[in-house]
Design a protein around this motif. Structure first.
Motif, PDB file in Angstrom:
ATOM      1  N   HIS A 102      18.937   0.713 -95.045  1.00 55.45           N
ATOM      2  CA  HIS A 102      19.244  -0.110 -96.062  1.00 55.45           C
ATOM      3  C   HIS A 102      18.015  -0.810 -96.581  1.00 55.45           C
ATOM      4  CE1 HIS A 102      20.599  -3.784 -98.107  1.00 55.45           C
ATOM      5  NE2 HIS A 102      21.711  -3.163 -98.372  1.00 55.45           N
ATOM      6  N   PRO A 103      17.725  -1.036 -97.845  1.00 55.12           N
ATOM      7  CA  PRO A 103      16.495  -1.221 -98.375  1.00 55.12           C
ATOM      8  C   PRO A 103      16.214  -2.681 -97.856  1.00 55.12           C
ATOM      9  CG  PRO A 103      18.058  -0.900-100.153  1.00 55.12           C
ATOM     10  CD  PRO A 103      18.659  -0.270 -98.757  1.00 55.12           C
ATOM     11  N   ALA A 104      17.105  -3.468 -97.930  1.00 57.35           N
ATOM     12  CA  ALA A 104      16.473  -5.043 -97.245  1.00 57.35           C
ATOM     13  C   ALA A 104      17.056  -5.052 -95.988  1.00 57.35           C
ATOM     14  CB  ALA A 104      17.620  -5.971 -98.217  1.00 57.35           C
ATOM     15  N   TYR A 105      18.108  -4.637 -95.250  1.00 57.50           N
ATOM     16  CA  TYR A 105      18.374  -4.716 -93.793  1.00 57.50           C
ATOM     17  C   TYR A 105      17.588  -3.854 -92.794  1.00 57.50           C
ATOM     18  CZ  TYR A 105      21.878  -8.240 -95.396  1.00 57.50           C
ATOM     19  OH  TYR A 105      22.499  -9.320 -95.881  1.00 57.50           O
ATOM     20  N   GLY A 106      17.036  -2.995 -93.251  1.00 55.68           N
ATOM     21  CA  GLY A 106      16.213  -2.056 -92.535  1.00 55.68           C
ATOM     22  C   GLY A 106      17.235  -0.983 -91.927  1.00 55.68           C
ATOM     23  N   VAL A 107      16.725  -0.469 -90.678  1.00 61.26           N
ATOM     24  CA  VAL A 107      17.466   0.498 -90.057  1.00 61.26           C
ATOM     25  C   VAL A 107      18.637  -0.055 -88.985  1.00 61.26           C
ATOM     26  CG1 VAL A 107      17.288   2.812 -88.693  1.00 61.26           C
ATOM     27  CG2 VAL A 107      15.394   1.888 -90.507  1.00 61.26           C
ATOM     28  N   CYS A 108      19.594   0.792 -89.085  1.00 60.84           N
ATOM     29  CA  CYS A 108      20.559   0.506 -87.891  1.00 60.84           C
ATOM     30  C   CYS A 108      20.777   2.090 -87.169  1.00 60.84           C
ATOM     31  CB  CYS A 108      22.038   0.044 -88.187  1.00 60.84           C
ATOM     32  SG  CYS A 108      23.101   0.779 -89.322  1.00 60.84           S
ATOM     33  N   THR A 109      21.307   2.057 -86.012  1.00 61.10           N
ATOM     34  CA  THR A 109      21.266   3.383 -85.252  1.00 61.10           C
ATOM     35  C   THR A 109      22.706   3.425 -84.679  1.00 61.10           C
ATOM     36  OG1 THR A 109      18.966   3.294 -84.585  1.00 61.10           O
ATOM     37  CG2 THR A 109      20.272   4.866 -83.506  1.00 61.10           C
ATOM     38  N   VAL A 110      23.271   4.567 -84.463  1.00 64.62           N
ATOM     39  CA  VAL A 110      24.499   4.767 -83.993  1.00 64.62           C
ATOM     40  C   VAL A 110      24.398   5.793 -83.011  1.00 64.62           C
ATOM     41  CG1 VAL A 110      26.671   5.681 -84.268  1.00 64.62           C
ATOM     42  CG2 VAL A 110      25.974   4.287 -85.980  1.00 64.62           C
ATOM     43  N   ARG A 111      24.762   5.665 -81.774  1.00 64.46           N
ATOM     44  CA  ARG A 111      24.305   6.364 -80.660  1.00 64.46           C
ATOM     45  C   ARG A 111      25.729   7.079 -79.905  1.00 64.46           C
ATOM     46  NH1 ARG A 111      18.954   6.219 -79.914  1.00 64.46           N
ATOM     47  NH2 ARG A 111      17.880   4.274 -80.231  1.00 64.46           N
ATOM     48  N   GLU A 112      25.745   8.285 -79.544  1.00 64.23           N
ATOM     49  CA  GLU A 112      26.963   8.767 -78.627  1.00 64.23           C
ATOM     50  C   GLU A 112      26.747   8.801 -77.460  1.00 64.23           C
ATOM     51  OE1 GLU A 112      29.535  11.291 -76.979  1.00 64.23           O
ATOM     52  OE2 GLU A 112      27.801  11.950 -77.439  1.00 64.23           O
ATOM     53  N   LYS A 113      27.544   8.387 -76.527  1.00 64.37           N
ATOM     54  CA  LYS A 113      27.379   8.600 -75.000  1.00 64.37           C
ATOM     55  C   LYS A 113      28.506   8.461 -74.455  1.00 64.37           C
ATOM     56  CE  LYS A 113      24.783   7.230 -70.924  1.00 64.37           C
ATOM     57  NZ  LYS A 113      23.586   6.277 -70.407  1.00 64.37           N
ATOM     58  N   ASP A 114      28.773   9.430 -73.667  1.00 69.59           N
ATOM     59  CA  ASP A 114      30.107   9.428 -73.042  1.00 69.59           C
ATOM     60  C   ASP A 114      31.517   9.146 -73.736  1.00 69.59           C
ATOM     61  OD1 ASP A 114      28.633   9.746 -70.352  1.00 69.59           O
ATOM     62  OD2 ASP A 114      28.406   7.660 -70.164  1.00 69.59           O
ATOM     63  N   SER A 115      31.362   9.875 -74.750  1.00 67.59           N
ATOM     64  CA  SER A 115      32.501   9.822 -75.603  1.00 67.59           C
ATOM     65  C   SER A 115      32.894   8.428 -76.360  1.00 67.59           C
ATOM     66  CB  SER A 115      33.713  10.283 -75.002  1.00 67.59           C
ATOM     67  OG  SER A 115      33.986  11.613 -74.678  1.00 67.59           O
ATOM     68  N   ARG A 116      31.658   7.561 -76.432  1.00 66.74           N
ATOM     69  CA  ARG A 116      31.507   6.341 -77.085  1.00 66.74           C
ATOM     70  C   ARG A 116      30.488   6.075 -78.297  1.00 66.74           C
ATOM     71  NH1 ARG A 116      35.233   1.768 -75.654  1.00 66.74           N
ATOM     72  NH2 ARG A 116      33.526   0.760 -76.545  1.00 66.74           N
ATOM     73  N   LEU A 117      30.802   5.473 -79.338  1.00 65.47           N
ATOM     74  CA  LEU A 117      29.765   5.208 -79.978  1.00 65.47           C
ATOM     75  C   LEU A 117      29.345   3.771 -79.806  1.00 65.47           C
ATOM     76  CD1 LEU A 117      31.337   6.597 -83.617  1.00 65.47           C
ATOM     77  CD2 LEU A 117      29.417   7.478 -81.843  1.00 65.47           C
ATOM     78  N   VAL A 162      28.697  -1.352 -93.142  1.00 64.15           N
ATOM     79  CA  VAL A 162      28.774  -2.454 -92.364  1.00 64.15           C
ATOM     80  C   VAL A 162      28.206  -3.686 -92.686  1.00 64.15           C
ATOM     81  CG1 VAL A 162      26.663  -1.689 -91.021  1.00 64.15           C
ATOM     82  CG2 VAL A 162      28.573  -2.893 -89.645  1.00 64.15           C
ATOM     83  N   LEU A 163      28.611  -4.882 -92.334  1.00 67.08           N
ATOM     84  CA  LEU A 163      28.218  -6.092 -92.889  1.00 67.08           C
ATOM     85  C   LEU A 163      28.290  -6.345 -94.271  1.00 67.08           C
ATOM     86  CD1 LEU A 163      25.249  -6.401 -90.314  1.00 67.08           C
ATOM     87  CD2 LEU A 163      27.434  -7.435 -89.962  1.00 67.08           C
ATOM     88  N   ASP A 164      29.101  -5.721 -94.933  1.00 66.61           N
ATOM     89  CA  ASP A 164      29.244  -5.722 -96.331  1.00 66.61           C
ATOM     90  C   ASP A 164      27.994  -5.039 -97.035  1.00 66.61           C
ATOM     91  OD1 ASP A 164      31.749  -7.127 -96.342  1.00 66.61           O
ATOM     92  OD2 ASP A 164      30.814  -9.110 -96.452  1.00 66.61           O
ATOM     93  N   GLN A 165      27.363  -4.307 -96.265  1.00 62.18           N
ATOM     94  CA  GLN A 165      26.244  -3.449 -96.778  1.00 62.18           C
ATOM     95  C   GLN A 165      26.365  -1.921 -96.781  1.00 62.18           C
ATOM     96  OE1 GLN A 165      24.031  -5.157 -98.726  1.00 62.18           O
ATOM     97  NE2 GLN A 165      25.141  -6.921 -98.295  1.00 62.18           N
ATOM     98  N   THR A 166      25.753  -1.090 -97.399  1.00 62.58           N
ATOM     99  CA  THR A 166      25.919   0.291 -97.133  1.00 62.58           C
ATOM    100  C   THR A 166      24.485   0.729 -96.828  1.00 62.58           C
ATOM    101  OG1 THR A 166      27.562   0.455 -98.760  1.00 62.58           O
ATOM    102  CG2 THR A 166      26.345   2.575 -98.520  1.00 62.58           C
ATOM    103  N   PHE A 167      24.754   1.387 -95.451  1.00 61.76           N
ATOM    104  CA  PHE A 167      23.305   1.949 -94.961  1.00 61.76           C
ATOM    105  C   PHE A 167      23.619   3.579 -95.017  1.00 61.76           C
ATOM    106  CE2 PHE A 167      23.639  -2.127 -93.067  1.00 61.76           C
ATOM    107  CZ  PHE A 167      22.574  -2.561 -92.528  1.00 61.76           C
ATOM    108  N   LYS A 168      22.308   4.116 -95.865  1.00 64.16           N
ATOM    109  CA  LYS A 168      22.570   5.394 -96.185  1.00 64.16           C
ATOM    110  C   LYS A 168      21.688   6.343 -95.094  1.00 64.16           C
ATOM    111  CE  LYS A 168      22.510   5.160-101.046  1.00 64.16           C
ATOM    112  NZ  LYS A 168      21.775   5.541-102.250  1.00 64.16           N
TER     113      LYS A 168
END
Length: 171
Positions: A102-117, A162-168
Motif C-alpha cells: 500500500h502506498p501509505a501503509y507499506g508492505v504486509c506479508t502473508v505466509r502459509e505454513k502447516d495449512s495455516r495463513l 485489510v484495515l479498510d485499505q487495499t494492498f496490491k
C-alpha cells in the motif's frame, strides 16, 4: 480553540493539548493504553485553568466507551450472522501467500505454513482464520478484530483488503 492529538502503543498512551489563544500546553503520558484518563484529565485541567464550569469527564468518557462496546458487540453479531463458513477459499492456501503493498501503509506479508495463513504487518503477526470464501479474520487487541479479504481474479490473488485499505499484490 483547542488543538489536541493523542495516541497509544503497547502499554503507553499520550495526550497533547494546546490552547494557543491562552498560551497553554498540556502533555500527559501514562503507562496505560486502554484508558481515556488522559482525555478526561486534560479536559479537567482546561476547565480549572480557564475557570469553566465543572464537568465529570470521567463519567463522560466511560459512557462513550460503554456505547462503543455495545456498538462493537452488535457489529460482531452482524458479522457472525453474515458468515458462510462452508464457502471454501477459491484457491489453495499457498496461493494467497506473498507480499502486498500500500502506498501509505507499506508492505504486509502473508505466509502459509502447516495449512495455516499468517498476516504480518509492522510489528503485528497474526493468524488468518477462515471466515468464508476468500475472506479471513484477524483477531487483534490493538487493531481490533477485522476481516482480510483477498481479491481473486483469473485464479490469482490481485490484492488484499485489510484495515479498510487495499494492498496490491507485489509478488
Amino acid at each position: 480553540k483547542v488543538l489536541c492529538h493523542g495516541g497509544w502503543i503497547d502499554g503507553f498512551r499520550c495526550q497533547l493539548t494546546l490552547l494557543p489563544e491562552h498560551g497553554l500546553a498540556i502533555g500527559i503520558l501514562t503507562n496505560l493504553d486502554g484508558t481515556r484518563m488522559n482525555l478526561a484529565l486534560s479536559n479537567r485541567l482546561i476547565d480549572l485553568l480557564l475557570n469553566l464550569p465543572e464537568k465529570n469527564w470521567n463519567a463522560h468518557y466511560l459512557q462513550l466507551i460503554q456505547r462503543g462496546l455495545v456498538a462493537k458487540q452488535e457489529a460482531d453479531r452482524r458479522r457472525a450472522a453474515g458468515r458462510r463458513p462452508n464457502v471454501k477459499p477459491t484457491l489453495a492456501l499457498p496461493d494467497y501467500a506473498g507480499e502486498y503493498e500500500h502506498p501509505a501503509y507499506g508492505v504486509c506479508t502473508v505466509r502459509e505454513k502447516d495449512s495455516r495463513l499468517t498476516w504480518e504487518w509492522s510489528s503485528f503477526k497474526k493468524a488468518l482464520d477462515h471466515y468464508d470464501g476468500d475472506t479471513f479474520e484477524i483477531h487483534e487487541l490493538v487493531l481490533g478484530d477485522s476481516l482480510a479479504a483477498f481479491q481473486v481474479a483469473d485464479k490469482k490473488v490481485a490484492a488484499l483488503h485489510v484495515l479498510d485499505q487495499t494492498f496490491k499484490r507485489r509478488r
